[in-house]
Design an enzyme around this catalytic site. Structure first.
Site, PDB file in Angstrom:
ATOM      1  N   SER A   7      85.016 -40.468  59.811  1.00  0.00           N
ATOM      2  CA  SER A   7      84.329 -39.930  58.645  1.00  0.00           C
ATOM      3  C   SER A   7      84.080 -38.440  58.878  1.00  0.00           C
ATOM      4  CB  SER A   7      83.019 -40.691  58.439  1.00  0.00           C
ATOM      5  OG  SER A   7      82.401 -40.276  57.256  1.00  0.00           O
TER       6      SER A   7
ATOM      7  N   GLU B 199      89.547 -27.287  51.471  1.00  0.00           N
ATOM      8  CA  GLU B 199      90.271 -28.232  50.638  1.00  0.00           C
ATOM      9  C   GLU B 199      89.322 -28.942  49.676  1.00  0.00           C
ATOM     10  OE1 GLU B 199      91.990 -30.893  53.496  1.00  0.00           O
ATOM     11  OE2 GLU B 199      92.577 -29.236  54.817  1.00  0.00           O
TER      12      GLU B 199
ATOM     13  N   LYS C 100      87.351 -31.843  48.201  1.00  0.00           N
ATOM     14  CA  LYS C 100      86.866 -33.136  48.695  1.00  0.00           C
ATOM     15  C   LYS C 100      86.985 -34.128  47.540  1.00  0.00           C
ATOM     16  CE  LYS C 100      83.078 -35.555  50.959  1.00  0.00           C
ATOM     17  NZ  LYS C 100      83.140 -36.707  50.044  1.00  0.00           N
TER      18      LYS C 100
ATOM     19  N   LYS D 243      79.085 -30.391  50.471  1.00  0.00           N
ATOM     20  CA  LYS D 243      79.017 -31.105  49.201  1.00  0.00           C
ATOM     21  C   LYS D 243      78.383 -30.251  48.107  1.00  0.00           C
ATOM     22  CE  LYS D 243      78.810 -35.575  49.207  1.00  0.00           C
ATOM     23  NZ  LYS D 243      78.398 -36.993  49.297  1.00  0.00           N
TER      24      LYS D 243
ATOM     25  N   CYS E 161      63.872 -43.091   8.751  1.00  0.00           N
ATOM     26  CA  CYS E 161      64.177 -41.838   9.441  1.00  0.00           C
ATOM     27  C   CYS E 161      62.898 -41.197   9.969  1.00  0.00           C
ATOM     28  CB  CYS E 161      64.880 -40.877   8.484  1.00  0.00           C
ATOM     29  SG  CYS E 161      65.160 -39.224   9.172  1.00  0.00           S
TER      30      CYS E 161
END
Length: 663
Positions: A83, A109, A111, A308, A402
């Site tokens: 991982s 790159e 993810k 992240k 309404c």
């Protein structure tokens, strides 16, 4: 806090994380958003860092999550599929990178948010594909890999090792994900929680015919077995070989460490325009020799990190649900939620679309829900955490009248939507919506006619239709909150300027159902506004791209007496009735674009609409995605995945200067 208390907290977190791992990796049915999972994992890591003597060897922080689902043959990986550790901020990235040489080169790159896959080739032929599983043992899904179009069954080119293992991510396109969920709902099935969930569920099918129906794609991110036989010492160079061997690859380039934060910001900006979901960037030391020196922990390499993006799915609480009335009278349930930061923005409201969606989700006031946000779009509630519902909650029902004007609310037999029957003459919400749409950017782009000004004009009784805007005095506008004489005079100038913006934008501003930029252009090339009001269904359906449903909706709008009066009054004020400028002729020098298909990407000197118009005037057409049928990719700055795909398909890439030279 005693050691016993700390150990108990660690055990509670461990058990919770293992339960979520089982839901996510084995059942492909996550019940909490990634942001909550990441938070709990970080809590456990912090406790373990402070108390290393209490760390268990089988802690979730020490092992790769994932187990073998029943029905699949186990496959032992020749090399462990580890991982990655995560960072969530610039500060955490700097802490991770502090001991590296600032000029050390890394690959940055995408993810991809999908399912990791190991594919083994013998003498160039695909012989095995397996999921990552727990990193040591995965599931044999060879039968499904063989039906994924972007996975070569036989390698092309030369130079590949006799045994080659390619590792990468199986992903599900975002557009196809939405369609797949609509079909699952129609079939009475639970919708996928996210594209990653859809990719995993599609790949882990026992029947490859089911996998074949889903548009999965595969993007490599590393080479396992066989790497030692390749001479390159650069990860990026190694990955470029995969293109020669038949794989589709994202763009790989080596960047110095000091440039990575800028690259992170750049990729985050284009995130929402990508065809596939990404939830961050992966940073890897480019030198394979340096990687070998740095080594790995039992769980993750020391030479790579996943940085992240801010979460775009979060857990929050529905405090109340209200009925929101739109410009056409459609009533949309909107959830008022506990203020929640998602995707870098604090949000307080989320749409639930319609009553059918309320029933399908079973969302109730007081529920904890998954909130999802993409780009600048209003967040959606995508799932209710019913397992966290601790007491009975009453169901929400659509009001009978309404909330704005008290008119009856009805639902036509063939419609999903509920509507206010008051119409624009009675319902203030519909009035405001109509006027806001009239001045919106894609319509007449009337600067200064924002929601607060429109609210004030309607509430003061000054404006009921767009026609009334042209009878306002400077004093009436200036007396509104936060206005004044200069702003009032500017708004009047903008209102007059709107009359000169062409019949197509005027038609869009009128707000006919189903009419956007494309269909409006088709209509005004054939009919004037007055002629459109009396068009038959046959005349409308004879136009390109207008079907019976759209034609009927246009005709119903045009036959309404209130709408007809609005149009005639605006024409009397000086708005254009027909297109006065002939379409630009295609010059001889531009005739070469006839039959050409363009895709436009990146940041250009003018809007994409301008370039699209020039291409179409020169006989070409514009598509939204790159394929083998694409003739040219017009690429500006910050071009993303479309550029990489164009290169992999050998599509000719044009700069803006080259495009102008071609014309």
């Amino acid at each position: 806090m005693t050691d016993a208390d700390i150990k108990k907290n660690m055990e509670t977190l461990t058990n919770w994380i293992r339960q979520q791992d089982y839901q996510y990796y084995v059942l492909d049915n996550p019940i909490v958003p990634d942001s909550l999972y990441d938070l709990k994992m970080r809590e456990l890591k912090a406790l373990e860092a402070a108390h290393p003597e209490l760390v268990s060897p089988d802690s979730p922080t020490q092992v790769v999550a994932g187990k073998i689902a029943s029905g699949f043959r186990p496959v032992t990986h020749a090399l462990p599929m580890q991982s990655l550790d995560n960072v969530f901020s610039l500060e955490e990235f700097k802490k991770w990178a502090k001991d590296f040489d600032p000029d050390l080169e890394f690959s940055a790159e995408f993810k991809y948010d999908g399912l990791s896959l190991s594919i083994v080739y013998q003498e160039g032929k695909l012989v095995q594909a397996a999921t990552r599983g727990d990193g040591q043992t995965g599931e044999d899904v060879t039968h499904n890999a063989l039906v994924i179009g972007s996975i070569p069954k036989q390698l092309t080119g030369t130079g590949w090792p006799s045994t080659l293992e390619v590792r990468g991510e199986v992903v599900f396109p975002k557009a196809s994900f939405a369609k797949a969920n609509l079909q699952r709902i129609a079939d009475g099935k639970e919708p996928f929680a996210n594209p990653r969930n859809a990719a995993a569920g599609s790949l882990r099918q026992l029947d490859p015919n089911e996998t074949r129906k889903r548009p999965l794609a595969f993007f490599p991110w590393d080479i396992g077995v066989g790497r030692e036989q390749l001479t390159s010492n650069s990860h990026c160079e190694l990955m470029s070989k995969l293109v020669e061997w038949g794989f589709i690859l994202g763009e790989y380039q080596a960047l110095p460490l000091k440039d990575l934060p800028e690259q992170y910001d750049l990729i985050m900006k284009v995130r929402d325009s990508l065809e596939f979901d990404i939830d961050g960037i992966v940073l890897k030391v480019d030198s394979l020799k340096k990687r070998a020196e740095m080594g790995s922990t039992s769980r993750a390499p020391r030479w790579a990190i996943a940085w992240k993006f801010p979460a775009q799915q979060k857990l929050t609480t529905v405090e109340s649900i209200e009925a929101s009335v739109g410009r056409t009278g459609v009533i949309t349930p909107v959830a008022n939620i506990t203020p929640t930061e998602i995707g870098g923005v604090t949000v307080t409201r989320a749409t639930i679309h319609n009553m059918d969606e309320i029933d399908r989700l079973d969302v109730r006031e007081g529920d904890q829900v998954w909130l999802q946000r993409a780009g600048d779009v209003i967040p959606d509630i995508v799932k209710v955490a019913t397992e966290l519902r601790t007491k009975p909650l009453p169901k929400w029902t659509m009001p009978a009248t309404c909330p704005c004007c008290g008119s009856p609310v009805v639902r036509a037999p063939d419609e999903v939507a509920y509507r206010c029957t008051g119409g624009v003459l009675k319902c203030s919400a519909q009035k405001k919506g109509m006027i806001l749409h009239f001045g919106a950017r894609k319509a007449l782009d009337i600067q200064g006619l924002g929601d607060k000004v429109v609210d004030a004009l309607v509430d003061a009784g000054y404006v009921n239709t767009p026609v009334d805007l042209y009878h306002l005095t400077v004093d009436q506008i200036a007396d509104l909150p936060r206005q004044g004489k200069k702003k009032a005079e500017k708004l009047q100038e903008e209102l007059e300027k709107a009359k000169t913006k062409g019949v197509r934008r005027f038609l869009i501003a009128l707000g006919l159902p189903e009419l956007g930029n494309h269909l409006s252009k088709i209509i005004v090339e054939k009919y004037s506004i007055r002629e459109l009001l009396d068009c038959s269904l046959e005349q409308l359906t004879d136009l390109p791209d207008i079907g019976p449903k759209t034609a009927e909706a246009i005709q119903n709008w045009a036959q309404d007496s209130v709408n007809r009066k609005l149009v005639m009054d605006l024409l009397a004020l000086g708005f254009p009735d027909r297109e006065t400028q002939p379409a630009p002729a295609v010059s001889t020098g531009s005739a070469a674009l006839a039959g050409s298909t363009f895709v436009i990407t990146g940041t250009l000197s003018q809007s994409r609409e301008v370039f699209q118009a020039r291409i179409e005037q020169a006989g070409g057409k514009v598509s939204g995605s790159v394929s083998k049928n694409t003739t040219y990719l017009l690429a500006g700055d910050s071009a993303g995945s479309k550029l990489a795909k164009a290169k992999s398909l050998e599509v000719q890439v044009l700069s803006e200067a080259e495009f102008h030279a071609m014309l």
